[in-house]
Design an enzyme around this catalytic site. Sequence first.
Site, PDB file in Angstrom:
ATOM      1  CB  CYS A  68      -0.883  -0.124   1.312  1.00 37.68           C
ATOM      2  SG  CYS A  68      -0.275  -0.639   2.537  1.00 37.68           S
TER       3      CYS A  68
ATOM      4  CG  ASP B  54       0.052   2.256   4.394  1.00 40.93           C
ATOM      5  OD1 ASP B  54      -0.330   2.990   3.613  1.00 40.93           O
ATOM      6  OD2 ASP B  54      -0.537   1.744   5.150  1.00 40.93           O
TER       7      ASP B  54
ATOM      8  CB  CYS C 242      -2.975  -0.945   9.659  1.00 42.41           C
ATOM      9  SG  CYS C 242      -3.409  -0.806   8.320  1.00 42.41           S
TER      10      CYS C 242
END
Lengths: 176, 137
Positions: free
Chosen positions: B37, B39, B107
């Site tokens: 992603c 991140d 996450c």
Amino acid sequence: MKFYDALGLEPKLALDSDDVKKRFYDRSRQWHPDRFSRASSEEKQRSEEMTAVLNDAFRALRDPVTRAEYFLRESGLELSKDAPPELLEEVFDLNMALEELRGGDESARPQLAAAQERFTGMLGDADASLAEYFTNYDEKPDRAVLDEIHATLNRRRYVSNLVREVEKELNVHSAN
Amino acid sequence: MAYSDKVLDHYNNPRNVGSFDKSDPNVGTGMVGAPECGDVMKLQVKVNPATGVIEDAKFKTFGCGSAIASSSLATEWLRGKTVDEALAIKNTDIVNELSLPPVKIHCSVLAEDAIKAAIDDYKKKTEKVETSVQAQA
């Protein structure tokens, strides 16, 4: 490996893309369901199965990146999703600049344009390294080379996501 | 996908956003990322060298709401804990507190990794100081 077998290829990492394409077209014609309209139901089914495998094989093998991913998985390597630690610092700064540009701070633009150029260059470098590793591995199959390929693929995926992100922002907020 | 109220709260009012000078010997910096992603998460702790207690923690995360909430919550939990207590924080604690759905568990893993990386960085710094002090003695 199934996809290589389908196209009648030796399981090598370095492939000639024209040859892959030609094999795909030849074999697709050969197994085309239209040619089996009067065949037995087993043969019809076989033709449909082969056509499906050929399509998947061509999609996986025509591109060096997807080919390497397939090859690694078939070689029993679990593809990890670790971010390349040496890039994180830079990626963080890049994200800061993206945030500034989104907030309307045009002074971030030159930094982003420079980063875009640098990361695009890194994609080219990654592709060149992959080509080299492919040849090395085909000549002398060595697990260490597969690990290098794995790391290069990870870095490449990460960088290509970044490039896409930066391009998007630079275009959305492009100066008039 | 609906975020839980707690995720939304941290996302809308993130706690402890910011940074410390990473060259400060009492500051540990953890930088982690997820390639899928894109991140990136930076988490820093400021440790009182006499007591080993984390006096302050800051973060800056580029990523989805769950990644921001996970790191925001982590900084809240870190404050007042000793370095060793901080290492006991598990991603599952974060998942439970924020009611993260299965697709967002990575996450919380990222936040746990960031805590470990920050503490690790701090410990490395103090070891270095000790060795150089011994070398001088």
